[in-house]
Scaffold this motif. Structure first.
Motif, PDB file in Angstrom:
ATOM      1  N   GLU A 187      98.146 -37.624 -22.796  1.00 43.28           N
ATOM      2  CA  GLU A 187      98.180 -38.596 -23.885  1.00 43.28           C
ATOM      3  C   GLU A 187      99.619 -38.984 -24.210  1.00 43.28           C
ATOM      4  OE1 GLU A 187      96.626 -39.050 -28.527  1.00 43.28           O
ATOM      5  OE2 GLU A 187      96.733 -37.078 -27.586  1.00 43.28           O
ATOM      6  N   LEU A 188     100.519 -38.022 -24.173  1.00 44.33           N
ATOM      7  CA  LEU A 188     101.928 -38.279 -24.463  1.00 44.33           C
ATOM      8  C   LEU A 188     102.513 -39.310 -23.506  1.00 44.33           C
ATOM      9  CD1 LEU A 188     104.497 -37.453 -26.097  1.00 44.33           C
ATOM     10  CD2 LEU A 188     104.878 -35.691 -24.363  1.00 44.33           C
ATOM     11  N   TYR A 189     102.040 -39.299 -22.256  1.00 44.90           N
ATOM     12  CA  TYR A 189     102.545 -40.225 -21.242  1.00 44.90           C
ATOM     13  C   TYR A 189     101.636 -41.441 -21.057  1.00 44.90           C
ATOM     14  CZ  TYR A 189     106.231 -36.989 -19.966  1.00 44.90           C
ATOM     15  OH  TYR A 189     107.354 -36.190 -19.997  1.00 44.90           O
ATOM     16  N   ASP A 190     100.776 -41.705 -22.038  1.00 48.70           N
ATOM     17  CA  ASP A 190      99.902 -42.893 -22.058  1.00 48.70           C
ATOM     18  C   ASP A 190      98.895 -42.919 -20.915  1.00 48.70           C
ATOM     19  OD1 ASP A 190     101.202 -43.907 -24.337  1.00 48.70           O
ATOM     20  OD2 ASP A 190     102.755 -44.846 -23.095  1.00 48.70           O
ATOM     21  N   CYS A 191      98.649 -41.761 -20.313  1.00 50.49           N
ATOM     22  CA  CYS A 191      97.624 -41.691 -19.278  1.00 50.49           C
ATOM     23  C   CYS A 191      96.236 -41.499 -19.883  1.00 50.49           C
ATOM     24  CB  CYS A 191      97.926 -40.557 -18.305  1.00 50.49           C
ATOM     25  SG  CYS A 191      99.401 -40.857 -17.294  1.00 50.49           S
ATOM     26  N   GLU A 206      94.028 -41.982 -23.790  1.00 48.86           N
ATOM     27  CA  GLU A 206      94.002 -42.456 -25.171  1.00 48.86           C
ATOM     28  C   GLU A 206      92.963 -41.638 -25.934  1.00 48.86           C
ATOM     29  OE1 GLU A 206      93.107 -46.586 -25.032  1.00 48.86           O
ATOM     30  OE2 GLU A 206      95.015 -47.153 -24.086  1.00 48.86           O
ATOM     31  N   LYS A 207      93.254 -41.342 -27.200  1.00 45.12           N
ATOM     32  CA  LYS A 207      92.365 -40.504 -27.997  1.00 45.12           C
ATOM     33  C   LYS A 207      91.853 -41.272 -29.205  1.00 45.12           C
ATOM     34  CE  LYS A 207      92.326 -36.139 -30.587  1.00 45.12           C
ATOM     35  NZ  LYS A 207      93.199 -35.035 -31.087  1.00 45.12           N
ATOM     36  N   TYR A 260      88.658 -38.487 -25.514  1.00 46.02           N
ATOM     37  CA  TYR A 260      89.688 -39.035 -24.642  1.00 46.02           C
ATOM     38  C   TYR A 260      89.085 -39.991 -23.620  1.00 46.02           C
ATOM     39  CZ  TYR A 260      92.783 -35.453 -26.524  1.00 46.02           C
ATOM     40  OH  TYR A 260      93.548 -34.685 -27.372  1.00 46.02           O
ATOM     41  N   GLY A 313      93.948 -44.046 -20.096  1.00 47.97           N
ATOM     42  CA  GLY A 313      94.889 -44.949 -20.747  1.00 47.97           C
ATOM     43  C   GLY A 313      95.337 -46.081 -19.836  1.00 47.97           C
ATOM     44  N   LEU A 314      96.027 -47.021 -20.427  1.00 47.41           N
ATOM     45  CA  LEU A 314      96.442 -48.216 -19.686  1.00 47.41           C
ATOM     46  C   LEU A 314      97.556 -47.941 -18.676  1.00 47.41           C
ATOM     47  CD1 LEU A 314      96.359 -50.926 -22.499  1.00 47.41           C
ATOM     48  CD2 LEU A 314      94.669 -50.485 -20.714  1.00 47.41           C
ATOM     49  N   ARG A 315      98.176 -46.764 -18.733  1.00 47.17           N
ATOM     50  CA  ARG A 315      99.202 -46.451 -17.740  1.00 47.17           C
ATOM     51  C   ARG A 315      98.620 -46.539 -16.329  1.00 47.17           C
ATOM     52  NH1 ARG A 315     104.071 -43.585 -17.552  1.00 47.17           N
ATOM     53  NH2 ARG A 315     104.343 -44.501 -19.618  1.00 47.17           N
ATOM     54  N   THR A 352      98.786 -49.901 -14.676  1.00 54.87           N
ATOM     55  CA  THR A 352     100.075 -50.169 -14.025  1.00 54.87           C
ATOM     56  C   THR A 352     100.096 -49.600 -12.614  1.00 54.87           C
ATOM     57  OG1 THR A 352     101.199 -50.097 -16.157  1.00 54.87           O
ATOM     58  CG2 THR A 352     102.576 -49.868 -14.195  1.00 54.87           C
TER      59      THR A 352
END
Length: 265
Positions: free
Chosen positions: A55-59, A61-62, A67, A70-72, A75
């Motif tokens: 979550e810290l690295y945007d992989c 989302e909570k 969970y 994430g949008l990472r 990319t």
């Protein structure tokens, strides 16, 4: 795809565990720590450490303690797809065929015994579908998957069939190996694969594999739609002919691209 991991060389266990957690969340769409822990066989405290880091690295989302990816990853996935040559060569033709047929047209690639949707384009008549870019499907029950299998050397197909389970999804799914082998022989004779409600009830699909001048399997293009529209001559002749013509253009472009890469500047 988590059941088909490489078994050669050393691996980093913590990365393997992270990927197993991500795969669990991907399959579920979203999940809480307790669900993930039960699914992957790790303690809740261990899973918590992983998901908080992701979550810290945007992989991840909570939302409300659950969970989701994430949008990472968008990319990463976008860059991976943009670097795929068959995507660059076939995208415009996939769009054009979707407009001409009005149906859902997909560009699918094979990876370690699965079909992955690399790109798709929906025509004006296309029904809502759970298909999406990145969708992973088994090979025995889709037109694109059977087109892949038919394009591979028979010895390689035999090895693949030893490792995969022919899961039944509908009453039409092929679940017997000898029946599938006979079906692949028919596909080779015509260079067209059909899915007649084998993956989803009420849905038919036609696919043709893409190879280069060295007979390397590059992908497949498929057209799918409800059986009410894909029937008779349109299902068995018209769309297969359109697909074969399109794939022929893509393969010519692939050959030209290969030639350009090897011409000295």
């Amino acid at each position: 795809m988590d059941d088909h991991r490489p078994d050669s060389g050393k691996t980093i266990k913590s990365i393997e565990q992270m990927l197993v957690i991500l795969e669990s969340i991907r399959r579920r769409g979203e999940a809480g720590v307790t669900e993930i822990a039960g699914d992957v066989g790790l303690s809740k405290s261990t899973v918590h450490h992983y998901v908080k880091t992701l979550e810290l690295y945007d992989c991840l989302e909570k939302t409300d303690g659950r969970y989701r990816l994430g949008l990472r990853f968008l990319t990463y996935g976008g860059q991976a797809r943009a670097g795929n040559r068959i995507y660059r060569l076939a995208k415009a033709d996939v769009d054009r065929l979707a407009q001409e047929t009005g149906e859902l047209v997909r560009l699918v690639v094979e990876q370690r015994g699965y079909g992955i949707t690399l790109y798709q384009s929906a025509g004006d008549e296309a029904s809502r579908s759970d298909s999406h870019v990145g969708r992973v499907e088994e090979l025995h029950c889709t037109a694109a998957g059977k087109a892949f299998l038919a394009a591979l050397p028979e010895s390689e197909v035999a090895d693949l069939l030893e490792d995969i389970e022919l899961t039944r999804y509908t009453d039409q799914t092929i679940t017997e190996r000898d029946v599938l082998v006979a079906e692949l022989e028919r596909i080779r004779s015509r260079d067209v694969a059909f899915d007649d409600e084998e993956r989803h009830d009420g849905t038919r699909c036609v696919a043709v594999s893409i190879t280069n001048r060295s007979d390397e399997l590059l992908g497949a293009i498929s057209v799918s739609g409800p059986k009410e529209r894909l029937q008779g001559e349109r299902f068995r002749t018209t769309i297969p002919n359109e697909l074969q013509n399109l794939v022929g253009v893509v393969e010519i472009n692939t050959t030209y691209s290969d030639w350009e890469e090897h011409v000295p500047n």
